[in-house]
Design an enzyme around this catalytic site. Structure first.
Site, mmCIF file in Angstrom:
data_model
loop_
_atom_site.group_PDB
_atom_site.id
_atom_site.type_symbol
_atom_site.label_atom_id
_atom_site.label_comp_id
_atom_site.label_asym_id
_atom_site.label_seq_id
_atom_site.Cartn_x
_atom_site.Cartn_y
_atom_site.Cartn_z
ATOM 1 N N ILE A 42 20.789 22.536 -7.532
ATOM 2 C CA ILE A 42 21.292 23.183 -8.739
ATOM 3 C C ILE A 42 21.448 24.681 -8.539
ATOM 4 O O ILE A 42 22.450 25.286 -8.923
ATOM 5 C CB ILE A 42 20.354 22.907 -9.930
ATOM 6 C CG1 ILE A 42 20.420 21.426 -10.330
ATOM 7 C CG2 ILE A 42 20.712 23.789 -11.131
ATOM 8 C CD1 ILE A 42 21.769 20.988 -10.857
ATOM 9 N N CYS A 43 20.453 25.321 -7.916
ATOM 10 C CA CYS A 43 20.449 26.786 -7.814
ATOM 11 C C CYS A 43 21.727 27.312 -7.168
ATOM 12 O O CYS A 43 22.396 28.194 -7.711
ATOM 13 C CB CYS A 43 19.232 27.245 -7.028
ATOM 14 S SG CYS A 43 19.146 29.031 -6.803
ATOM 15 N N VAL A 277 17.764 25.101 -24.117
ATOM 16 C CA VAL A 277 16.424 24.920 -24.656
ATOM 17 C C VAL A 277 15.431 24.509 -23.569
ATOM 18 O O VAL A 277 14.428 23.851 -23.844
ATOM 19 C CB VAL A 277 16.428 23.882 -25.798
ATOM 20 C CG1 VAL A 277 17.158 24.441 -27.006
ATOM 21 C CG2 VAL A 277 17.061 22.566 -25.346
ATOM 22 N N ASP A 318 10.373 22.706 -9.307
ATOM 23 C CA ASP A 318 10.396 22.431 -10.741
ATOM 24 C C ASP A 318 9.615 21.179 -11.123
ATOM 25 O O ASP A 318 8.983 21.133 -12.185
ATOM 26 C CB ASP A 318 11.835 22.292 -11.238
ATOM 27 C CG ASP A 318 12.609 23.595 -11.182
ATOM 28 O OD1 ASP A 318 11.997 24.626 -10.838
ATOM 29 O OD2 ASP A 318 13.816 23.589 -11.469
ATOM 30 N N ALA A 326 13.494 29.412 -8.462
ATOM 31 C CA ALA A 326 13.844 29.063 -7.088
ATOM 32 C C ALA A 326 12.878 29.671 -6.089
ATOM 33 O O ALA A 326 12.454 29.010 -5.126
ATOM 34 C CB ALA A 326 15.274 29.518 -6.792
ATOM 35 N N HIS A 451 14.349 60.548 -3.502
ATOM 36 C CA HIS A 451 15.034 61.151 -4.651
ATOM 37 C C HIS A 451 16.479 61.464 -4.265
ATOM 38 O O HIS A 451 16.732 61.940 -3.172
ATOM 39 C CB HIS A 451 14.330 62.445 -5.051
ATOM 40 C CG HIS A 451 15.043 63.211 -6.129
ATOM 41 N ND1 HIS A 451 14.968 62.856 -7.454
ATOM 42 C CD2 HIS A 451 15.869 64.292 -6.059
ATOM 43 C CE1 HIS A 451 15.703 63.702 -8.168
ATOM 44 N NE2 HIS A 451 16.262 64.578 -7.345
#
Length: 472
Positions: A42-43, A277, A318, A326, A451
């Site tokens: 899916i990722c 959701v 998951d 991921a 900087h």
């Protein structure tokens, strides 16, 4: 005959699966990976990567429309929705092809189909509807001493809000819209919801965001939540919190949504709805119940090295529980396979996993929020530094944002860091590294940052926690 015996067999080729396969091969294991749909999971194909490509297009469109703010001229600025989608899909395909290359490079066998575990060490692969890549093995029975489940997750579906791929979308449909809807309702204000709300709003859609909890982005620090809400509302996103979508009345080309909040209800009409959701783990049809693999709340129960309740079977990513990210899956997989090899890896510390949301403005965080630290009755110091005090942010025209840090007062331990503003998803790693190295406030204050850079705010926020900020 095709080789059917392996040391390690991984089910699922998402970030967790394919990274684990590579590390497995590096450690000398004979490794195979099973995939039913698309390499990269899916990722790479429908999640992290293509959504970032979409958001980059929206970001470029935003800057072109504000070219005069930078002394530039860009007339008749517009977009081609199909070209935006095509670019996103091309980015996805490039990475999909890259995973195939990495499998070949590392000598990992790719088995194409849908896997189920018959017994410890035994897997049956059945044909899937997707076309197998060249060189992949096919359906059959396979053996492996170690089986790692990395099957990921899918969008959660709530009763009455079921997606239909036409008027009501999940993130699958939202990533390939045939056109940009003029109006849109997004249900859920987690990372997925706010990223799509940001994308479609930037391209001109009227967006309404509904969250059942009292605040949007529920996992974030309260100050970050508040700044994000103000920014989204300034962009024109309508936000309802402490609210729920009670009903979706689908018409031929639009949806009438009933929103309930505080004992009152109102109806809005939108062209499309995105249901965001949450997600639920893909644990079905793997044979887990038959084997007696312990599950809880739709997830596979694992120990700190991702072993399940059945020897020789592991789960990562998951399906093994939150956070469903991921990078968590990748690291979990590496820890899992190194433990199998006997390398005694350090277990994953979930408190040090950063979370990033790529909306505009970006949001990133790691560790405890201020509220969580207070609930634990920790004695803390809090430092803040606004983007408006940073020279690089002003030069970029991105002077709205905040960096916030939380320290344990006595020890100087960095407990959490929270950011909102330009490029904070790239800045958060500075604090992640510091937390992993157990860096104290003293060491951070003595670190010299270049900087002008946005990274100077990492140090300034720390200085502020101890009353020593220099540029505010």
């Amino acid at each position: 005959m095709a080789d059917t015996a392996f040391d390690v067999l991984i089910i699922g080729s998402g970030p967790g699966g394919y990274v684990t396969a590579i590390r497995s091969a590096q450690l000398g294991f004979k490794t195979a990976i099973v995939e039913r749909d698309y390499l990269g999971g899916i990722c790479l194909n429908w999640g992290c990567i293509p959504t970032k490509a979409l958001l980059r297009s929206a970001e470029m469109f935003h800057y072109l429309r504000h070219a005069r703010d930078y002394g530039l001229t860009a007339d008749n600025v517009g977009y081609d929705a199909q070209a935006v989608v095509q670019r996103s899909r091309a980015v996805s395909k490039r990475l999909n092809d890259g995973v195939g290359f990495l499998m070949k490079k590392n000598g990992i066998a790719v088995i194409w189909g849908e896997a189920s575990i018959d017994a410890p060490g035994e897997v049956t692969v059945k044909a899937s509807a997707s076309q197998a890549p060249k060189g992949a093995l096919g359906p059959g029975r396979y053996r492996a001493a170690h089986i790692i489940i990395a099957t990921g997750a899918r969008p959660r579906v709530l009763p009455g809000l079921e997606p239909d791929k036409n008027l009501v979308w999940t993130y699958f449909e939202a990533m390939v819209p045939p056109s940009i809807p003029r109006s849109l309702l997004v249900i859920g204000s987690g990372a997925i919801g706010v990223e799509f709300a940001s994308f479609f709003r930037t391209l001109g859609a009227e967006v309404t965001l509904v969250e059942i909890l009292p605040q949007i982005l529920p996992a974030e620090d309260h100050e970050i939540q508040a700044l994000a809400r103000r920014s989204f509302e300034k962009q024109g996103i309508k936000i309802h919190t402490g609210a729920k979508v009670a009903k979706l009345d689908k018409k031929s080309d639009h949806v009438v949504a009933t929103i309930e909040a505080g004992g009152r209800s109102e109806q809005i009409t939108v062209e499309r709805v995105i249901s965001a959701v949450g997600v639920t783990g893909n644990i079905e049809n793997l044979g887990l119940e038959k084997l007696g693999v312990k599950t809880e709340g739709g997830l596979i129960v694992v120990d700190r090295f991702n072993k399940t309740s059945i020897g020789g079977i592991y789960a990562i990513g998951d399906v093994a529980g939150p956070p469903m990210l991921a990078h968590k899956a990748e690291h979990e997989g590496v820890v899992c396979i190194e433990a199998i090899k006997g390398l005694n890896p350090q277990p994953l510390n979930k408190a040090m996993i950063p979370g990033c949301t790529y909306c505009s403005p970006q949001i990133a965080s790691v560790g405890l929020t201020e509220k969580a630290a207070q609930e634990r009755k920790l004695d803390i110091r809090v430092g803040r530094f606004p983007f408006v005090g940073n020279g690089k942010a002003i030069a970029l025209g991105e002077d709205q944002g905040l960096v916030k840090v939380i320290f344990e007062k006595k020890s100087g331990q960095l407990l959490g860091a929270h950011m909102i503003g330009a490029e904070v998803t790239e800045l958060i790693q500075g604090y992640v590294v510091a937390m992993n190295l157990e860096t104290t406030e003293e060491e951070l204050m003595h670190t010299v940052f270049p900087h002008p850079t946005l990274s100077e705010m990492i140090k300034e926020a720390v200085l502020d926690a101890y009353g020593r900020a220099l540029n505010i």
